[in-house]
Design an enzyme around this catalytic site. Structure first.
Site, short mmCIF file in Angstrom:
data_model
loop_
_atom_site.label_atom_id
_atom_site.label_comp_id
_atom_site.label_asym_id
_atom_site.label_seq_id
_atom_site.Cartn_x
_atom_site.Cartn_y
_atom_site.Cartn_z
N GLU A 234 -0.59 4.81 -0.43
CA GLU A 234 -1.45 5.98 -0.67
C GLU A 234 -0.63 7.25 -0.46
O GLU A 234 0.24 7.31 0.41
CB GLU A 234 -2.63 5.96 0.29
CG GLU A 234 -3.68 4.93 -0.10
CD GLU A 234 -4.81 4.83 0.91
OE1 GLU A 234 -4.72 5.44 1.99
OE2 GLU A 234 -5.79 4.13 0.61
N TYR B 260 0.86 -1.20 0.00
CA TYR B 260 0.00 0.00 0.00
C TYR B 260 0.88 1.23 0.00
O TYR B 260 1.87 1.28 0.74
CB TYR B 260 -0.92 0.02 1.23
CG TYR B 260 -2.36 -0.17 0.83
CD1 TYR B 260 -2.99 0.78 0.04
CD2 TYR B 260 -3.06 -1.30 1.21
CE1 TYR B 260 -4.30 0.60 -0.37
CE2 TYR B 260 -4.37 -1.49 0.80
CZ TYR B 260 -4.98 -0.52 0.01
OH TYR B 260 -6.27 -0.70 -0.40
N ARG C 192 -1.12 -2.18 -19.05
CA ARG C 192 -2.39 -1.46 -18.99
C ARG C 192 -2.31 -0.43 -17.86
O ARG C 192 -1.91 -0.77 -16.74
CB ARG C 192 -3.55 -2.40 -18.68
CG ARG C 192 -3.69 -3.57 -19.59
CD ARG C 192 -5.08 -4.14 -19.51
NE ARG C 192 -6.01 -3.22 -20.10
CZ ARG C 192 -6.11 -2.99 -21.41
NH1 ARG C 192 -5.35 -3.65 -22.25
NH2 ARG C 192 -6.98 -2.13 -21.86
N ASP D 238 -6.51 14.46 -23.95
CA ASP D 238 -6.42 13.03 -23.69
C ASP D 238 -5.70 12.40 -24.88
O ASP D 238 -6.29 12.21 -25.95
CB ASP D 238 -7.83 12.45 -23.52
CG ASP D 238 -7.83 10.94 -23.31
OD1 ASP D 238 -6.77 10.32 -23.47
OD2 ASP D 238 -8.90 10.39 -23.02
N LYS E 41 -1.38 1.62 -25.29
CA LYS E 41 -1.74 1.64 -26.73
C LYS E 41 -0.46 1.87 -27.53
O LYS E 41 0.42 1.02 -27.50
CB LYS E 41 -2.81 2.69 -26.95
CG LYS E 41 -4.10 2.41 -26.16
CD LYS E 41 -5.17 3.44 -26.48
CE LYS E 41 -6.52 3.12 -25.98
NZ LYS E 41 -6.85 3.20 -24.60
N THR F 95 -3.40 6.78 -21.68
CA THR F 95 -3.22 5.39 -21.29
C THR F 95 -1.75 5.06 -21.54
O THR F 95 -1.03 5.83 -22.19
CB THR F 95 -4.09 4.42 -22.11
OG1 THR F 95 -3.81 4.64 -23.49
CG2 THR F 95 -5.56 4.62 -21.85
N1 PLP Z 1 -9.28 7.87 -23.34
C1 PLP Z 1 -9.26 7.48 -24.61
C2 PLP Z 1 -9.10 8.49 -25.70
C3 PLP Z 1 -9.38 6.12 -24.92
O1 PLP Z 1 -9.38 5.72 -26.20
C4 PLP Z 1 -9.52 5.20 -23.87
C5 PLP Z 1 -9.65 3.74 -24.12
O2 PLP Z 1 -9.85 3.25 -25.16
C6 PLP Z 1 -9.56 5.67 -22.57
C7 PLP Z 1 -9.44 7.02 -22.33
C8 PLP Z 1 -9.83 4.75 -21.42
O3 PLP Z 1 -8.74 3.96 -21.16
P1 PLP Z 1 -8.92 2.66 -20.18
O4 PLP Z 1 -9.61 1.65 -20.97
O5 PLP Z 1 -7.50 2.34 -19.82
O6 PLP Z 1 -9.69 3.14 -19.01
#
Ligand code: PLP
Length: 491
Positions: free
Chosen positions: A79, A77, A292, A254, A286, A283
């Site tokens: 936190e 843990y 992950r 994002d 990808k 993420t």
């Molecule tokens: N943001 C975007 C643009 C995504 O394409 C994705 C997943 O496909 C996510 C967030 C969410 O990611 P996760 O599946 O790891 O929660």
């Protein structure tokens, strides 16, 4: 005989393959407790080896990344954040988390990196709430003449809470390729904030910055979000920042899908979000090819708020996954990652050109990144049908809506293809040509089935040509035999 013993006796010269040894030993060991889990891991490896992975959001992480997750760090843990924990004995987790963050800072040239989010969805929640707390909650506490949230009366706390949930965010609609977490009605993002979507231009399917600027003027959001899951073009973040600034909005990018292309310097200048966005989320699994997970990058101003991911949104971090992130980010900092990232896009553009030459329509007419969306109208199939037919032919893709899709998000009129995983295997243009030809052959020879009760064309079932399917499977097998996945693991 155990898999490991078998490997060592049959191939003593392979002893230097320490990753394979670790992997086989782990499988042997897992099998003793749970034969079914060990069997599923092995079957997944076999499936991945026998199917062409064209899922745009997936990749193949290195064995070093995978092995960094399988250890006792999972027990800890931690936190808080490095050097500021709510638990004793976090020195080694501090070292791991700091290493991962430092690799990211070097990779992206950002002010601050936070590597705790367990996923991209978590990273977006952390970022949205950090922005709300920094921009709305903290100034409001000050206005009330108080120093912290704990000093507020229940009535004052309720008034601050109301203020928070009345803020507005704008994100690209799901219909245009945006993500669920960018304000989709069925996602928490549209329930904790007032969410307004923007669309791509219905004709060009591109983002119309002038139209967006007008809409932003009208809506005046607190947060303008940019990024996508299913849009095949770069975004101009200099323009997005200008639009956000015109109403004093915070720009949140994002880059989950294209983080590897930013890291590999394929997306540069105005297409690199780091210099323009106040906060960037991503993420890790990808195009960036890590385990992950998720992370948040931000300008210095937001670092304190972002570090409060726990307690605001998260509980304890996953130290074993942070270790794997640190390994993956180190790999992405190597010069060869730039070559990899460039090849992802070259492969995608070549694959897209092959489909265009066959008269297949692509959303926006092509691609500038790692993915493309095929409009299936030429084949008279829904995305669901195409996805099923291709999987039967050992090609893995996912169905995806096209802008203004008449089939809706379940059946869809499109499929999304991406090149990150096959590029990791080492495939190039010649293989893209073969893959386009296999996909075209399967889709051209698949027909919609009929709904038994009504006799109407089905949106899900298919009628395939078995000779074509056999031929496609053998072409896939031939292709993959030249690009084995984790060849050192002999299973
Ligand atoms: N943001 C975007 C643009 C995504 O394409 C994705 C997943 O496909 C996510 C967030 C969410 O990611 P996760 O599946 O790891 O929660």
């Amino acid at each position: 005989m155990s898999r490991l013993k078998n490997y060592l006796t049959s191939k003593p010269e392979n002893e230097q393959h320490s990753a394979a040894i670790a992997y086989l030993a782990a499988l042997d060991h897992i099998e003793k407790t749970s034969p079914s889990v060990s069997a599923s891991i092995i079957q997944e490896l076999r499936d991945e080896r026998s199917h062409l992975k064209l899922i745009a959001s997936e990749n193949f992480s290195s064995l070093a990344v995978q092995l960094a997750m399988g250890n006792l760090l999972t027990d800890k843990y931690a936190e808080g954040y490095p050097r500021h924990r709510f638990y004793a004995g976090c020195d080694n987790v501090d070292a791991v988390e700091e290493a991962a963050a430092q690799e990211l800072i070097q990779l992206f040239g950002c002010d601050h990196a936070y590597v705790q989010p367990h996923s991209g969805a978590d990273a977006n929640l952390v970022a949205l709430w950090a922005i709300l707390l920094h921009k709305i909650q903290n100034p409001e506490i000050e206005k009330l003449g108080k120093k912290t949230l704990d000093e507020l009366t229940p009535e004052e706390y309720e008034s601050v809470r109301q203020l928070l949930v009345n803020q507005k965010m704008m994100g690209m609609s799901l219909n245009s390729g945006g993500h669920l977490t960018h304000g989709y009605r069925h996602n928490i993002s549209s329930k904790m904030l007032r969410s307004v979507a923007y669309d791509v231009d219905p004709k060009t399917e591109l983002l119309d910055y002038a139209a967006l600027a007008k809409q932003v003027q009208l809506e005046k959001p607190t947060i303008l979000m940019a990024g996508y899951s299913a849009h095949p073009r770069r975004l101009n973040f200099a323009k997005m920042r200008e639009i956000a600034d015109s109403v004093g909005a915070v720009l949140l990018v994002d880059m989950a899908h294209f983080a590897g292309l930013v890291a590999g310097q394929v997306f540069q200048g105005e297409f690199n979000p780091i210099p323009y966005a106040h906060v960037v989320t991503s993420t890790t699994h990808k195009t960036l090819r890590g385990p992950r997970g998720g992370f948040v990058l931000c300008q210095q101003e937001y670092s304190e708020a972002i570090n409060k991911g726990c307690p605001v949104v998260l509980g304890g971090p996953l130290p074993h996954v942070m270790a794997a992130k640190a390994v993956a980010f180190k790999e992405a900092n190597r010069p060869e990652f730039k070559t990899y990232a460039r090849q992802i896009v070259d492969n995608a553009q070549f694959l897209a050109d092959c489909f265009l030459q066959e008269g297949v329509r692509l959303v926006t007419g092509g691609t500038e990144n790692h993915l493309m969306i095929l409009d299936l109208s030429k084949f008279g199939l829904t995305g669901r049908q195409a996805e099923t037919a291709l999987r039967e032919a050992y090609v893995t893709v996912n169905r995806n809506a096209i802008p203004n899709d008449i089939q809706g998000p379940w059946y869809t009129s499109g499929i999304r293809l991406g090149t990150p995983a096959l590029t990791t295997l080492g495939m190039g243009k010649e293989e893209m040509k073969e893959i386009a030809s296999i996909i075209f052959s399967v889709l051209s020879n698949t027909k919609a089935g009929v709904v038994q009760k009504t006799g109407q064309p089905s949106k899900a079932s298919i009628i395939t040509d078995s000779a074509i399917m056999d031929q496609a499977r053998s072409r896939v097998k031939n292709l993959l035999s030249r690009f084995p996945l984790y060849p050192e693991i002999e299973i």
